[in-house]
Scaffold this motif. Structure first.
Motif, mmCIF file in Angstrom:
data_model
loop_
_atom_site.group_PDB
_atom_site.id
_atom_site.type_symbol
_atom_site.label_atom_id
_atom_site.label_comp_id
_atom_site.label_asym_id
_atom_site.label_seq_id
_atom_site.Cartn_x
_atom_site.Cartn_y
_atom_site.Cartn_z
ATOM 1 N N GLN A 113 -18.448 -21.897 -36.072
ATOM 2 C CA GLN A 113 -19.217 -21.186 -37.098
ATOM 3 C C GLN A 113 -20.505 -21.957 -37.411
ATOM 4 N N GLU A 114 -20.394 -23.283 -37.416
ATOM 5 C CA GLU A 114 -21.524 -24.115 -37.832
ATOM 6 C C GLU A 114 -22.115 -24.828 -36.622
ATOM 7 N N SER A 118 -22.153 -29.032 -33.249
ATOM 8 C CA SER A 118 -22.241 -29.267 -31.802
ATOM 9 C C SER A 118 -23.380 -30.216 -31.441
ATOM 10 N N PHE A 119 -24.280 -30.460 -32.396
ATOM 11 C CA PHE A 119 -25.493 -31.221 -32.057
ATOM 12 C C PHE A 119 -25.628 -32.492 -32.877
ATOM 13 N N SER A 172 -34.146 -21.621 -36.241
ATOM 14 C CA SER A 172 -33.526 -20.698 -37.202
ATOM 15 C C SER A 172 -32.021 -20.642 -36.929
ATOM 16 N N GLY A 173 -31.257 -20.082 -37.873
ATOM 17 C CA GLY A 173 -29.795 -20.006 -37.716
ATOM 18 C C GLY A 173 -29.402 -19.315 -36.418
ATOM 19 N N GLY A 174 -30.050 -18.189 -36.115
ATOM 20 C CA GLY A 174 -29.707 -17.425 -34.910
ATOM 21 C C GLY A 174 -30.040 -18.209 -33.648
ATOM 22 N N MET A 175 -31.180 -18.918 -33.672
ATOM 23 C CA MET A 175 -31.593 -19.700 -32.488
ATOM 24 C C MET A 175 -30.665 -20.895 -32.283
ATOM 25 N N ARG A 176 -30.243 -21.504 -33.415
ATOM 26 C CA ARG A 176 -29.294 -22.624 -33.299
ATOM 27 C C ARG A 176 -27.993 -22.146 -32.672
ATOM 28 N N GLN A 177 -27.577 -20.930 -33.064
ATOM 29 C CA GLN A 177 -26.351 -20.355 -32.516
ATOM 30 C C GLN A 177 -26.507 -20.176 -30.996
ATOM 31 N N ARG A 178 -27.689 -19.688 -30.591
ATOM 32 C CA ARG A 178 -27.944 -19.512 -29.159
ATOM 33 C C ARG A 178 -27.935 -20.860 -28.435
ATOM 34 N N SER A 190 -14.739 -21.797 -17.389
ATOM 35 C CA SER A 190 -14.019 -20.548 -17.134
ATOM 36 C C SER A 190 -13.453 -19.967 -18.432
ATOM 37 N N LEU A 191 -13.476 -20.764 -19.510
ATOM 38 C CA LEU A 191 -13.063 -20.242 -20.820
ATOM 39 C C LEU A 191 -14.037 -20.720 -21.887
ATOM 40 N N LEU A 192 -14.487 -19.782 -22.711
ATOM 41 C CA LEU A 192 -15.289 -20.137 -23.884
ATOM 42 C C LEU A 192 -14.445 -19.826 -25.109
ATOM 43 N N ILE A 193 -14.184 -20.844 -25.928
ATOM 44 C CA ILE A 193 -13.464 -20.614 -27.188
ATOM 45 C C ILE A 193 -14.512 -20.461 -28.286
ATOM 46 N N ALA A 194 -14.476 -19.336 -28.970
ATOM 47 C CA ALA A 194 -15.462 -19.053 -30.021
ATOM 48 C C ALA A 194 -14.715 -18.943 -31.350
ATOM 49 N N ASP A 195 -14.899 -19.951 -32.213
ATOM 50 C CA ASP A 195 -14.151 -19.996 -33.486
ATOM 51 C C ASP A 195 -15.045 -19.488 -34.614
ATOM 52 N N GLU A 196 -14.880 -18.242 -34.976
ATOM 53 C CA GLU A 196 -15.654 -17.578 -36.039
ATOM 54 C C GLU A 196 -17.154 -17.821 -35.848
ATOM 55 N N PRO A 197 -17.711 -17.573 -34.647
ATOM 56 C CA PRO A 197 -19.091 -17.991 -34.395
ATOM 57 C C PRO A 197 -20.130 -17.176 -35.152
ATOM 58 N N THR A 198 -19.752 -15.998 -35.663
ATOM 59 C CA THR A 198 -20.786 -15.163 -36.301
ATOM 60 C C THR A 198 -20.519 -14.938 -37.792
#
Ligand code: SF4
Length: 341
Positions: A113-114, A118-119, A172-178, A190-198
């Motif tokens: 989510q945040e 990751s950075f 911006s928030g959207g660009m950071r998400q990208r 081969s697997l992407l785990i997305a934990d409440e990303p949006t």
């Protein structure tokens, strides 16, 4: 439920947290399959064990938690690998082993989510993306930069050359998400785990990110494990759905069966509680009658029994319902269906 499409098989997973106050059984006997190239949505109220299940697959369960039982098998090596047996039992690996680090670094990517988690705040986006490549592949710095720029373009970051030198806080928030998605996909997992990303995004940015994830899935062929408490997002994204309640998988089925033939009383209550699907916030889980029990004091028998309108006295409050298969890919854990069978 396992077949040659299986990428990850989770069988009877148990991940507990040993607190001074007692034991929290965050995941308590979860079984499901993530299929190669498909999206598996994992849905449930907060505290139902969705994120801990993902952390278990990555072997990043925070202390004082640990996997205490069950198996997670990862079939890697491309389509058909399951037939040929290229597989590893994640649950047999030590969390800090080289093999587990390699799986975390390149075979399974994760987004949160945040994005700031990751950075590093003190290095540029470009340097961090390049570093990921340099850590796992023997290529020159110039090549790593080229690959990073390519991925930035791929995930729709405008002006990759300029943003390569940007620090995370400058986006911006959207660009950071990208950028976070780019980071997770740098090594083509081969697997992407997305934990409440949006969850934290506004409705327009959320729609853009969901579209982007679908496009990238089509292009890269990866599976996605999409964790959310929003059934609207599940309807839009998922092929298969895992419904969790208090650490158990109460129903697992294809997305059509989940919305059109829900069997478990908890899932039926969830679906009744949605006013409108497809409107951000409208698909969020509204309150179901009764309280979610204290995780330190989970009811005996079926954990949903204190809130269940279909409770069978002296059965549901005593015996844990077994996982019952209703079809090739439809499982429900409820005594109602056990009696039918
Ligand atoms: Fe309700 Fe019993 Fe089914 Fe649990 S097992 S959901 S209490 S009917």
């Amino acid at each position: 439920m396992a077949d040659q499409d299986s990428l990850i098989e989770v069988r009877d997973l148990r991940t507990y947290f040993y607190l001074r106050e007692g034991i929290v059984r965050a995941v308590d006997g979860a079984s499901f399959t993530i299929r190669r190239g498909k999206t598996t949505g994992v849905v449930g109220e907060s505290g139902c064990g969705k994120s801990v299940t993902a952390q278990s697959i990555m072997q990043i369960v925070p202390k004082p938690g640990r996997i205490v039982g069950g198996e997670i098998t990862f079939h890697y090596g491309g389509p058909g690998a399951a037939k040929g047996g290229a597989q590893v039992k994640i649950t047999d690996l030590a969390p800090q082993s080289d093999e587990m680090r390699a799986i975390r670094g390149s075979a399974i990517g994760m987004i949160f989510q945040e994005p700031m988690s990751s950075f590093s705040p003190v290095h540029t986006i470009g340097d961090q993306l390049s570093e990921t490549i340099l850590l796992h592949q023997s290529v020159s710095k110039g090549t790593a930069r080229e690959i990073a720029l390519q991925m930035m373009g791929h995930v729709g970051i405008a002006n990759p050359e300029r943003n390569f030198a940007a620090y995370p806080y400058q986006l911006s928030g959207g660009m950071r998400q990208r950028a976070m998605i780019a980071m997770a996909l740098m090594l083509r997992p081969s697997l992407l785990i997305a934990d409440e990303p949006t969850t934290a995004l506004d409705v327009t940015t959320e729609a853009q990110i969901l579209r982007l994830m679908r496009r990238l899935q089509g292009e890269l062929g990866m599976a996605i494990m999409f964790i959310t408490h929003d059934l609207g997002v599940i309807a839009e994204m998922a092929d298969d759905v895992v419904v969790m309640y208090l650490g158990r998988v109460v129903e697992y089925a294809g997305v059509d069966a989940i919305f059109h033939e829900p069997r478990h009383p908890y899932l039926q209550a969830l679906l009744r509680s949605i006013p409108r699907i497809g409107v951000k916030g409208g698909g969020r889980l509204a309150a179901i009658e009764g309280m979610v029990p204290n995780p330190l004091d989970i009811p005996a028998g079926c954990p949903f029994h204190p809130r269940c309108p279909e409770l069978i006295p002296e059965l549901c409050d005593v015996q844990t319902p077994p996982d019952t298969l209703l079809g090739q890919r439809h499982m429900v854990a409820c005594h109602l269906y056990r009696r039918e069978g």
